[in-house]
Write an enzyme that holds these catalytic residues in place. Structure first.
Site, PDB file in Angstrom:
ATOM      1  N   GLY A 104       0.849  -1.183   0.000  1.00 18.03           N
ATOM      2  CA  GLY A 104       0.000   0.000   0.000  1.00 18.03           C
ATOM      3  C   GLY A 104       0.879   1.225   0.000  1.00 18.03           C
ATOM      4  N   CYS A 105       0.540   2.215   0.795  1.00 19.64           N
ATOM      5  CA  CYS A 105       1.305   3.456   0.865  1.00 19.64           C
ATOM      6  C   CYS A 105       2.747   3.176   1.284  1.00 19.64           C
ATOM      7  CB  CYS A 105       0.651   4.404   1.866  1.00 19.64           C
ATOM      8  SG  CYS A 105       1.626   5.879   2.189  1.00 19.64           S
TER       9      CYS A 105
END
Length: 188
Positions: free
Chosen positions: A17-18
Site C-alpha cells: 500500500g502506501c
C-alpha cells in the site's frame, strides 16, 4: 533494473500500500540496511508520484530493501510483509484505493519467488485470513526511486496528519509484534 546481490547484502522489493507506512515498518528491523521508497511494476519510465497516483502508469508504491541476510532472512521480511498489511484486499489498503496500492512481492531470484509462493499457500491453507490472499508475485524489473521528499517520510514528518494518525499506530503495533527483530536502539 536487475540488482546485484553480494554475499553481505540482498535486495527485497515489496508493496503493501502506501510506501510511507511500508518504509517506516522495515526501517525498524535489525539487519535492514536501507529502505528506499519508489515505484515498480508499471509501463512508464521515470514516473512521478502524481502520475502513479492516477493509477494509469501501472506502478505500485513499494520499497526496495537492502538487507544483511546473516542478520535477517527473506522469510523474516515476508513475515513482516504479511503482518503489516491486509494481503486479501485487491488494490486497496484502508482508505488508499487503486492499483498503485496493491499488495505485491517483486522477487529478485527464483528462491525469493518460491519462498513468496510457499508463504501465500501456507497462509491460505492455515486460515490465517478470512479471505484468500491476493498478493501479486512478479519478477523485479525496474525500480524507480520516488521523489526525495518521500524518502524517510515518517522519520522526517512524524506530526504530519497521515503520519500521526495512520503510520504511527501501524508502526507501534508492528514493533510490539516484532520486538525481538527490532534494531537494538528500538528494542526497549
Amino acid at each position: 533494473m536487475i540488482t546485484n546481490q553480494s554475499a553481505n547484502t540482498a535486495k527485497a522489493t515489496l508493496g503493501t500500500g502506501c510506501f510511507w507506512c511500508t518504509e517506516a515498518v522495515y526501517q525498524s528491523l535489525d539487519g535492514v540496511i536501507s529502505v528506499v521508497s519508489g515505484y515498480e511494476g508499471g509501463h512508464k519510465a521515470n514516473p512521478t508520484y502524481g502520475e502513479v497516483c492516477t493509477g494509469n502508469t501501472g506502478h505500485a508504491e513499494c520499497v526496495e530493501i537492502t538487507y544483511d541476510p546473516t542478520k535477517i532472512t527473506y522469510q523474516d521480511l515476508l513475515e513482516a510483509f504479511f503482518r503489516s498489511h491486509d494481503p486479501t484486499t485487491l488494490n486497496r489498503q484502508g482508505n488508499d484505493v487503486g492499483t498503485q496500492y496493491r499488495s505485491v512481492i517483486f522477487y529478485h531470484n527464483d528462491e525469493q519467488k518460491q519462498l513468496a509462493e510457499t508463504a501465500i499457500k501456507e497462509l491460505d491453507k492455515s486460515g490465517a485470513y478470512n479471505d484468500p490472499i491476493v498478493t501479486e508475485v512478479t519478477p523485479a524489473e525496474t525500480f524507480f526511486e520516488a521523489e526525495a521528499y518521500h524518502q524517510n517520510y515518517f522519520i522526517n514528518n512524524p506530526n504530519q496528519g497521515y503520519c500521526a494518525f495512520v503510520v504511527a499506530p501501524k508502526v507501534d503495533k508492528f514493533r510490539k509484534v516484532f520486538k525481538d527483530k527490532l534494531k537494538p536502539e528500538l528494542a526497549h
